[in-house]
Design a protein around this motif. Structure first.
Motif, PDB file in Angstrom:
ATOM      1  N   LEU A  33     -17.448  17.023  -1.442  1.00 41.42           N
ATOM      2  CA  LEU A  33     -17.099  16.259  -0.237  1.00 41.42           C
ATOM      3  C   LEU A  33     -16.843  17.195   0.940  1.00 41.42           C
ATOM      4  CD1 LEU A  33     -14.673  13.660  -1.852  1.00 41.42           C
ATOM      5  CD2 LEU A  33     -16.967  13.204  -1.010  1.00 41.42           C
ATOM      6  N   HIS A  34     -16.021  18.205   0.708  1.00 42.86           N
ATOM      7  CA  HIS A  34     -15.632  19.074   1.830  1.00 42.86           C
ATOM      8  C   HIS A  34     -16.813  19.899   2.345  1.00 42.86           C
ATOM      9  CE1 HIS A  34     -12.866  21.325   4.383  1.00 42.86           C
ATOM     10  NE2 HIS A  34     -13.653  22.362   4.118  1.00 42.86           N
ATOM     11  N   PHE A  35     -17.619  20.427   1.411  1.00 43.18           N
ATOM     12  CA  PHE A  35     -18.730  21.293   1.820  1.00 43.18           C
ATOM     13  C   PHE A  35     -20.055  20.519   1.846  1.00 43.18           C
ATOM     14  CE2 PHE A  35     -15.462  24.152   0.204  1.00 43.18           C
ATOM     15  CZ  PHE A  35     -15.389  25.079   1.223  1.00 43.18           C
ATOM     16  N   ALA A  36     -19.974  19.207   2.059  1.00 46.01           N
ATOM     17  CA  ALA A  36     -21.171  18.346   2.058  1.00 46.01           C
ATOM     18  C   ALA A  36     -22.277  18.947   2.925  1.00 46.01           C
ATOM     19  CB  ALA A  36     -20.804  16.965   2.570  1.00 46.01           C
ATOM     20  N   ASP A  37     -23.427  19.149   2.314  1.00 47.11           N
ATOM     21  CA  ASP A  37     -24.559  19.761   3.009  1.00 47.11           C
ATOM     22  C   ASP A  37     -25.828  19.390   2.245  1.00 47.11           C
ATOM     23  OD1 ASP A  37     -26.541  21.530   3.976  1.00 47.11           O
ATOM     24  OD2 ASP A  37     -25.035  23.033   4.501  1.00 47.11           O
ATOM     25  N   PRO A  38     -26.832  18.842   2.942  1.00 47.37           N
ATOM     26  CA  PRO A  38     -28.049  18.438   2.222  1.00 47.37           C
ATOM     27  C   PRO A  38     -28.734  19.597   1.501  1.00 47.37           C
ATOM     28  CG  PRO A  38     -28.293  18.148   4.623  1.00 47.37           C
ATOM     29  CD  PRO A  38     -26.879  18.532   4.374  1.00 47.37           C
ATOM     30  N   GLU A  44     -23.690  13.745  -5.264  1.00 47.77           N
ATOM     31  CA  GLU A  44     -24.028  12.827  -4.158  1.00 47.77           C
ATOM     32  C   GLU A  44     -22.727  12.299  -3.535  1.00 47.77           C
ATOM     33  OE1 GLU A  44     -24.687   9.576  -1.838  1.00 47.77           O
ATOM     34  OE2 GLU A  44     -23.923   9.120  -3.842  1.00 47.77           O
ATOM     35  N   PHE A  45     -22.686  12.253  -2.206  1.00 43.27           N
ATOM     36  CA  PHE A  45     -21.446  12.051  -1.465  1.00 43.27           C
ATOM     37  C   PHE A  45     -20.682  10.778  -1.850  1.00 43.27           C
ATOM     38  CE2 PHE A  45     -18.681  11.220   2.089  1.00 43.27           C
ATOM     39  CZ  PHE A  45     -18.267  12.476   2.492  1.00 43.27           C
ATOM     40  N   SER A  46     -21.372   9.626  -1.866  1.00 44.00           N
ATOM     41  CA  SER A  46     -20.629   8.380  -2.137  1.00 44.00           C
ATOM     42  C   SER A  46     -20.142   8.355  -3.586  1.00 44.00           C
ATOM     43  CB  SER A  46     -21.486   7.150  -1.830  1.00 44.00           C
ATOM     44  OG  SER A  46     -22.562   7.061  -2.722  1.00 44.00           O
ATOM     45  N   ARG A  50     -16.169   8.238  -4.783  1.00 40.60           N
ATOM     46  CA  ARG A  50     -15.611   7.259  -5.740  1.00 40.60           C
ATOM     47  C   ARG A  50     -14.919   7.955  -6.904  1.00 40.60           C
ATOM     48  NH1 ARG A  50     -16.682   2.486  -4.052  1.00 40.60           N
ATOM     49  NH2 ARG A  50     -18.643   2.066  -2.979  1.00 40.60           N
ATOM     50  N   ASP A  53     -11.638   9.541  -5.832  1.00 43.52           N
ATOM     51  CA  ASP A  53     -10.570   8.537  -5.652  1.00 43.52           C
ATOM     52  C   ASP A  53      -9.973   8.135  -7.005  1.00 43.52           C
ATOM     53  OD1 ASP A  53     -11.069   8.606  -3.001  1.00 43.52           O
ATOM     54  OD2 ASP A  53     -11.917   6.593  -2.827  1.00 43.52           O
ATOM     55  N   PHE A 143      -4.594  10.223   2.239  1.00 47.05           N
ATOM     56  CA  PHE A 143      -6.042  10.193   2.475  1.00 47.05           C
ATOM     57  C   PHE A 143      -6.625   8.846   2.013  1.00 47.05           C
ATOM     58  CE2 PHE A 143      -8.124  14.535   2.984  1.00 47.05           C
ATOM     59  CZ  PHE A 143      -8.941  14.083   3.987  1.00 47.05           C
ATOM     60  N   ALA A 163      -5.279  16.351   5.911  1.00 46.28           N
ATOM     61  CA  ALA A 163      -6.513  16.869   5.305  1.00 46.28           C
ATOM     62  C   ALA A 163      -6.408  18.373   5.063  1.00 46.28           C
ATOM     63  CB  ALA A 163      -7.699  16.569   6.226  1.00 46.28           C
TER      64      ALA A 163
ATOM     65  N   PRO B 214     -18.173   3.610   0.161  1.00 48.10           N
ATOM     66  CA  PRO B 214     -16.741   3.861  -0.081  1.00 48.10           C
ATOM     67  C   PRO B 214     -15.945   3.676   1.215  1.00 48.10           C
ATOM     68  CG  PRO B 214     -18.098   5.682  -0.904  1.00 48.10           C
ATOM     69  CD  PRO B 214     -18.987   4.818  -0.061  1.00 48.10           C
ATOM     70  N   CYS B 253     -25.025   9.343   3.127  1.00 50.54           N
ATOM     71  CA  CYS B 253     -23.719   9.641   3.724  1.00 50.54           C
ATOM     72  C   CYS B 253     -23.779  10.919   4.569  1.00 50.54           C
ATOM     73  CB  CYS B 253     -22.671   9.813   2.639  1.00 50.54           C
ATOM     74  SG  CYS B 253     -22.608   8.453   1.482  1.00 50.54           S
ATOM     75  N   LEU B 254     -24.620  11.881   4.100  1.00 52.59           N
ATOM     76  CA  LEU B 254     -24.646  13.182   4.765  1.00 52.59           C
ATOM     77  C   LEU B 254     -25.221  13.111   6.179  1.00 52.59           C
ATOM     78  CD1 LEU B 254     -25.497  15.793   2.008  1.00 52.59           C
ATOM     79  CD2 LEU B 254     -23.367  14.688   2.571  1.00 52.59           C
ATOM     80  N   HIS B 257     -21.732  12.780   7.386  1.00 51.92           N
ATOM     81  CA  HIS B 257     -20.754  13.655   6.727  1.00 51.92           C
ATOM     82  C   HIS B 257     -21.318  15.036   6.435  1.00 51.92           C
ATOM     83  CE1 HIS B 257     -17.528  10.720   6.056  1.00 51.92           C
ATOM     84  NE2 HIS B 257     -18.491   9.826   5.920  1.00 51.92           N
ATOM     85  N   ILE B 293     -14.827  13.851   6.815  1.00 50.53           N
ATOM     86  CA  ILE B 293     -15.020  14.847   5.762  1.00 50.53           C
ATOM     87  C   ILE B 293     -16.461  15.356   5.790  1.00 50.53           C
ATOM     88  CG2 ILE B 293     -14.912  15.294   3.276  1.00 50.53           C
ATOM     89  CD1 ILE B 293     -12.959  12.955   3.078  1.00 50.53           C
ATOM     90  N   ARG B 297     -15.154  20.539  10.275  1.00 45.99           N
ATOM     91  CA  ARG B 297     -14.697  21.671   9.465  1.00 45.99           C
ATOM     92  C   ARG B 297     -14.186  22.816  10.328  1.00 45.99           C
ATOM     93  NH1 ARG B 297     -19.788  22.754   5.548  1.00 45.99           N
ATOM     94  NH2 ARG B 297     -20.400  20.601   5.232  1.00 45.99           N
TER      95      ARG B 297
END
Lengths: 204, 336
Positions: A33-38, A44-46, A50, A53, A143, A163, B214, B253-254, B257, B293, B297
């Motif tokens: 999540l924090h370093f999300a990058d394609p 996968e982000f979603s 989940r 959480d 959060f 955060a 989400p 999402c990206l 995000h 998120i 950053r």
């Protein structure tokens, strides 16, 4: 056959491995999540959101169990460094990690039923379990329910300090986890302490 | 059809917050209107407000007014004046010749000037986008839609003037949710579907169709429906009017995000020019409103954390290797 002590009751072992599994899951999803990058091979982000959480809420429950069981059984006393000589004992333990261990010296403070943790260990465990973990869980809960976060702070979204604190305490726990897993190999044999954590029996 | 006075309640609710802005009187895509013209227009409009206002509904100035109709056709100056069209004379859109007497001529009640009369260039550019939109492609829908269906001409303020993302989100999502979150309104526009009983499409439940997303409610407060339900456009360009259905809408999402968040070209496109990496954060203009998120950053903090984690890993690895080497040496020494 060597002497052995039943050191870790079932509840501690069950909690420990539940905690370990949840923290690994939360680390992998948290990093995703924090370093999300394609361009990065992350969860996968979603899906990560989940899982994070659900695992986060499970960790809150596990921590509540840990804190309560520690009070009921009196195990909390293990986490309290007992004066006098706290600093001296910490230094002696640290010296063993950076010097004595390489020379094959015996553990400066052998494990007993009364003193499961050495002083340095109890100090660090205390900081992690009673300082970093509550902060991590509290910020994680905010959060999850951002309506409890301040609306705005320093001209930024009020969720920012929450955060950042979540990120820092999470990182501290990840670093602790790496060191903790490695230091598990510093028992009488490389596998001795891992075995104790599974069976509950400590071989002297 | 141009639905001129069909949204009085909406106007009151949404406009109340926008009215507080006290925005300068500048037309959207034209030169600023001079103060004398504005004052003359406002003075002329005052004659309309004598009847077409909440105060007049409460205390009718004439005995022969049809109050049920008046209730549906009143405008609040406090809401209309700060809106994009608030500098104009009501009669510029509402056929001038038909409002000289009461009761107004029948044509006056149904005729309004088309938006293209002023917005010809923009309309020409947007028309192909709208024609590709779900609002034009679904059967029997195109004819029911006008600009005013989504953009309340008596209330709305364009993004460039509104600036505050929270207010932009509230205004723009209201335009969507007014129909998509109301059975009555949706039924009014519902596309034909012969396969269904009643021959009309039923309103899809918003919570159900966004079940995959989400924290859906947090998204709806922080971003607009159109961030995902319009195709990507080049940086600096206006958002497309091609509204995408759920199959075509953005689900990655990206897209938002990540460090290269598309929010920069969408909700924050007017603020991003002022990006100054406040407190060292990437996308700090987004962070000034929402912590996103993956997008907001702090590169320095990230590098520090990555460095510390790597140092811990290398530290334990080096310690382990040294321990193994020392143990091997001891064993060798003992064997001698």
């Amino acid at each position: 056959m060597s002497e052995r002590t039943y050191l870790l009751p079932l509840w501690i072992r069950l909690w420990h491995w539940t905690n370990a599994l949840l923290i690994i899951v939360l680390t992998v999803t948290g990093v995703s999540l924090h370093f999300a990058d394609p361009k990065l091979p992350l969860v996968e982000f979603s899906l990560a959101a989940r899982i994070h959480d659900i695992a986060g809420l499970a960790l809150v429950a596990a921590y509540a169990f840990f804190a309560l069981a520690n009070i009921v059984t009196g195990n909390w006393w293990q986490y309290v460094p007992k004066p006098p000589g706290v600093i001296d004992r910490c230094l002696k333990q640290a010296r063993w990690y950076v010097w004595g261990i390489f020379r094959g010296e015996p553990h400066p403070f052998p494990v007993t039923l009364q003193n499961n943790f050495n002083t340095l260990q109890s100090l660090i465990y205390w900081a992690i379990m009673y300082l970093a973990m509550p902060l991590l869980l509290l910020t994680g809960l905010i959060f999850l329910f951002p309506e409890f976060a301040p609306d705005r702070l320093f001209g930024m979204d009020g969720l920012l300090p929450v955060a950042v604190l979540h990120y820092l305490t999470g990182a501290a726990i990840v670093m602790f986890m790496i060191a903790h897993i490695y230091l598990g190999s510093t028992g009488n044999t490389v596998g001795a302490m891992y075995k104790t954590m599974i069976t509950g029996w400590h071989e002297h | 059809m141009f639905h001129s006075f069909n949204k009085p309640l909406v106007a009151v609710l949404l406009g109340a917050s926008l009215a507080l802005l006290r925005l300068p009187a500048v037309a959207a895509d034209a030169a600023p209107v001079d103060q004398a013209t504005i004052e003359a227009n406002r003075k002329a409009n005052a004659a309309c407000y004598e009847c077409h206002s909440a105060a007049a509904v409460k205390k009718p100035p004439r005995a022969d007014l049809d109050l049920s109709k008046l209730k549906e056709s009143h405008i609040e100056p406090a809401i209309f004046n700060p809106s994009d069209h608030g500098v104009m004379d009501c009669r510029q859109c509402h056929a001038k010749n038909h409002y000289t007497e009461y009761p107004h001529a029948e044509a006056g009640k149904t005729t309004t000037s088309p938006c293209t009369e002023c917005h010809a260039a923009k309309s020409l550019r947007l028309e192909p986008q709208f024609n590709a939109s779900v609002h034009a492609k679904n059967s029997g829908l195109k004819e029911k839609f006008s600009c005013n269906t989504c953009h309340n001409v008596h209330v709305n303020v364009i993004q460039k003037r509104l600036k505050d993302p929270e207010k932009i989100v509230a205004q723009d999502n209201h335009g969507c949710l007014e129909c998509h979150n109301s059975e009555t309104m949706f039924a009014r526009f519902a596309p034909d579907d012969e396969k269904l009983a009643g021959g009309k499409k039923k309103r899809p439940d918003i919570d159900t169709i966004h079940g995959w997303l989400p924290n859906a409610k947090a998204h709806w407060n922080a971003v607009r429906c159109i961030e995902c339900h319009t195709p990507e456009v080049a940086e600096g360009k206006m958002l497309s009017h091609e509204i995408l259905n759920k199959e075509k809408a953005e689900k990655k999402c990206l897209a938002c995000h990540s460090a290269n968040s598309s929010l920069k070209t969408r909700l924050y496109r007017h603020l991003v020019k002022g990006e100054q990496q406040k407190y060292g954060f990437t996308n700090s203009v987004i962070l000034s409103n929402s912590y996103v998120i993956g997008a907001t950053r702090h590169p320095l903090l990230d590098n520090l954390i990555i460095g510390l984690v790597l140092a811990t890993l290398l530290g334990v690895l080096a310690h382990g290797v040294l321990r193994a080497l020392a143990a091997m040496k001891r064993n060798k020494d003992q064997a001698k």
